[in-house]
Design a protein around this motif. Structure first.
Motif, mmCIF file in Angstrom:
data_model
loop_
_atom_site.group_PDB
_atom_site.id
_atom_site.type_symbol
_atom_site.label_atom_id
_atom_site.label_comp_id
_atom_site.label_asym_id
_atom_site.label_seq_id
_atom_site.Cartn_x
_atom_site.Cartn_y
_atom_site.Cartn_z
ATOM 1 N N ILE A 86 0.839 -1.194 0.000
ATOM 2 C CA ILE A 86 0.000 0.000 0.000
ATOM 3 C C ILE A 86 0.876 1.247 0.000
ATOM 4 N N VAL A 87 0.286 2.338 -0.424
ATOM 5 C CA VAL A 87 0.956 3.644 -0.397
ATOM 6 C C VAL A 87 -0.002 4.626 0.266
ATOM 7 N N ILE A 88 0.521 5.395 1.224
ATOM 8 C CA ILE A 88 -0.249 6.457 1.856
ATOM 9 C C ILE A 88 0.420 7.776 1.484
ATOM 10 N N ILE A 89 -0.386 8.710 0.972
ATOM 11 C CA ILE A 89 0.117 10.008 0.528
ATOM 12 C C ILE A 89 -0.590 11.105 1.319
ATOM 13 N N GLU A 90 0.201 11.995 1.919
ATOM 14 C CA GLU A 90 -0.356 13.182 2.572
ATOM 15 C C GLU A 90 -0.375 14.309 1.558
ATOM 16 N N HIS A 91 -1.552 14.951 1.430
ATOM 17 C CA HIS A 91 -1.720 16.098 0.539
ATOM 18 C C HIS A 91 -1.879 17.349 1.395
ATOM 19 N N ASP A 92 -1.759 18.511 0.777
ATOM 20 C CA ASP A 92 -1.980 19.771 1.487
ATOM 21 C C ASP A 92 -3.407 19.839 2.025
ATOM 22 N N GLY A 94 -4.705 18.854 4.931
ATOM 23 C CA GLY A 94 -5.209 17.798 5.806
ATOM 24 C C GLY A 94 -5.812 16.606 5.083
ATOM 25 N N TRP A 95 -5.549 16.475 3.784
ATOM 26 C CA TRP A 95 -6.058 15.360 2.979
ATOM 27 C C TRP A 95 -5.042 14.229 2.940
ATOM 28 N N THR A 96 -5.532 12.983 2.901
ATOM 29 C CA THR A 96 -4.681 11.798 2.802
ATOM 30 C C THR A 96 -5.318 10.813 1.829
ATOM 31 N N SER A 97 -4.482 10.195 0.970
ATOM 32 C CA SER A 97 -4.941 9.122 0.084
ATOM 33 C C SER A 97 -4.264 7.829 0.499
ATOM 34 N N LEU A 98 -5.022 6.735 0.438
ATOM 35 C CA LEU A 98 -4.516 5.396 0.715
ATOM 36 C C LEU A 98 -4.842 4.538 -0.498
ATOM 37 N N ILE A 99 -3.819 3.948 -1.107
ATOM 38 C CA ILE A 99 -3.992 3.094 -2.275
ATOM 39 C C ILE A 99 -3.496 1.710 -1.901
ATOM 40 N N THR A 100 -4.369 0.686 -1.999
ATOM 41 C CA THR A 100 -3.983 -0.680 -1.630
ATOM 42 C C THR A 100 -4.058 -1.603 -2.839
ATOM 43 N N GLY A 101 -3.388 -2.756 -2.724
ATOM 44 C CA GLY A 101 -3.481 -3.795 -3.740
ATOM 45 C C GLY A 101 -2.365 -3.799 -4.761
ATOM 46 N N LEU A 102 -1.264 -3.145 -4.468
ATOM 47 C CA LEU A 102 -0.133 -3.109 -5.404
ATOM 48 C C LEU A 102 0.772 -4.316 -5.179
ATOM 49 N N ALA A 103 1.335 -4.845 -6.257
ATOM 50 C CA ALA A 103 2.254 -5.980 -6.160
ATOM 51 C C ALA A 103 3.703 -5.502 -6.107
ATOM 52 N N GLN A 104 3.975 -4.377 -6.760
ATOM 53 C CA GLN A 104 5.330 -3.816 -6.802
ATOM 54 C C GLN A 104 5.224 -2.324 -6.546
ATOM 55 N N LEU A 105 6.125 -1.798 -5.710
ATOM 56 C CA LEU A 105 6.101 -0.372 -5.390
ATOM 57 C C LEU A 105 7.176 0.400 -6.137
ATOM 58 N N ASP A 106 6.797 1.583 -6.610
ATOM 59 C CA ASP A 106 7.754 2.493 -7.241
ATOM 60 C C ASP A 106 7.971 3.733 -6.374
ATOM 61 N N ALA A 107 7.140 3.897 -5.331
ATOM 62 C CA ALA A 107 7.243 5.055 -4.443
ATOM 63 C C ALA A 107 7.878 4.639 -3.124
ATOM 64 N N ARG A 108 8.575 5.572 -2.483
ATOM 65 C CA ARG A 108 9.224 5.316 -1.202
ATOM 66 C C ARG A 108 8.832 6.398 -0.199
ATOM 67 N N VAL A 109 8.877 6.061 1.074
ATOM 68 C CA VAL A 109 8.564 7.018 2.129
ATOM 69 C C VAL A 109 9.440 8.260 1.958
ATOM 70 N N GLY A 110 8.810 9.425 2.046
ATOM 71 C CA GLY A 110 9.530 10.690 1.894
ATOM 72 C C GLY A 110 9.477 11.267 0.499
ATOM 73 N N ASP A 111 9.124 10.433 -0.513
ATOM 74 C CA ASP A 111 9.035 10.945 -1.882
ATOM 75 C C ASP A 111 8.010 12.062 -1.965
ATOM 76 N N ARG A 112 8.372 13.138 -2.664
ATOM 77 C CA ARG A 112 7.414 14.206 -2.970
ATOM 78 C C ARG A 112 6.914 13.930 -4.388
ATOM 79 N N LEU A 113 5.601 13.817 -4.523
ATOM 80 C CA LEU A 113 5.002 13.404 -5.789
ATOM 81 C C LEU A 113 4.171 14.520 -6.402
ATOM 82 N N VAL A 114 4.115 14.515 -7.720
ATOM 83 C CA VAL A 114 3.137 15.329 -8.433
ATOM 84 C C VAL A 114 2.003 14.385 -8.811
ATOM 85 N N GLY A 115 0.821 14.926 -9.103
ATOM 86 C CA GLY A 115 -0.264 14.076 -9.568
ATOM 87 C C GLY A 115 0.172 13.318 -10.805
ATOM 88 N N GLY A 116 -0.045 12.004 -10.824
ATOM 89 C CA GLY A 116 0.368 11.180 -11.963
ATOM 90 C C GLY A 116 1.712 10.509 -11.780
#
Length: 149
Positions: A86-92, A94-116
């Motif tokens: 799973i990946v949990i993303i904090e947005h500006d 007070g919003w948070t997204s949780l995405i579950t069901g991934l087999a392989q991760l490309d994101a790591r804790v601390g990564d700053r992401l843009v949409g997409g």
């Protein structure tokens, strides 16, 4: 012209590409689905034998690339209690997204992401991705905030 989607249409999995401007949450200028798929369970539904849904579940193709639904910072990325990776993303705002069901991760804790930004890849078989969106810890229906990336 921007059609307004009724609650019954949302429950059937019909999502507007651009909801009315009043639906845009503070801190989420853009919010999109992390994957393309078929809606299996909508927000607040109680699938047979399962707990009430705090998000939406999508049936997706194997090997599909999941992406960040909005800009933010990764606060968790890894396996979690039978949900696959799973990946949990904090947005500006007070919003948070949780995405579950991934087999392989490309994101790591601390990564700053843009949409997409790539989050990971779905597994083999019949993968299901779940998306939960929360405001100050309270689950909200992500379909009410979807805007194209």
């Amino acid at each position: 012209s921007n059609p307004i989607i009724s609650d019954s249409q949302k429950q059937r999995g019909v999502a507007a590409a651009e909801p009315s401007a009043t639906a845009v949450p503070t801190g989420l200028p853009v919010y999109g689905l992390p994957v393309t798929g078929r809606l299996l369970a909508g927000f607040g539904e109680t699938p047979q034998g399962a707990a009430r849904s705090r998000g939406i579940s999508l049936a997706v193709r194997q090997g599909a690339q999941a992406v960040a639904p909005a800009p933010g910072r990764v606060t968790f990325a890894g396996p979690y209690r039978g949900y696959g990776s799973i990946v949990i993303i904090e947005h500006d705002g007070g919003w948070t997204s949780l995405i579950t069901g991934l087999a392989q991760l490309d994101a790591r804790v601390g990564d700053r992401l843009v949409g997409g930004s790539p989050l990971g890849i779905t597994g083999a078989g019949r993968p299901i991705i779940t998306l939960e969106l929360r405001k100050a810890g309270v689950p909200v229906n992500p379909l009410e905030y979807i805007r194209s990336l």
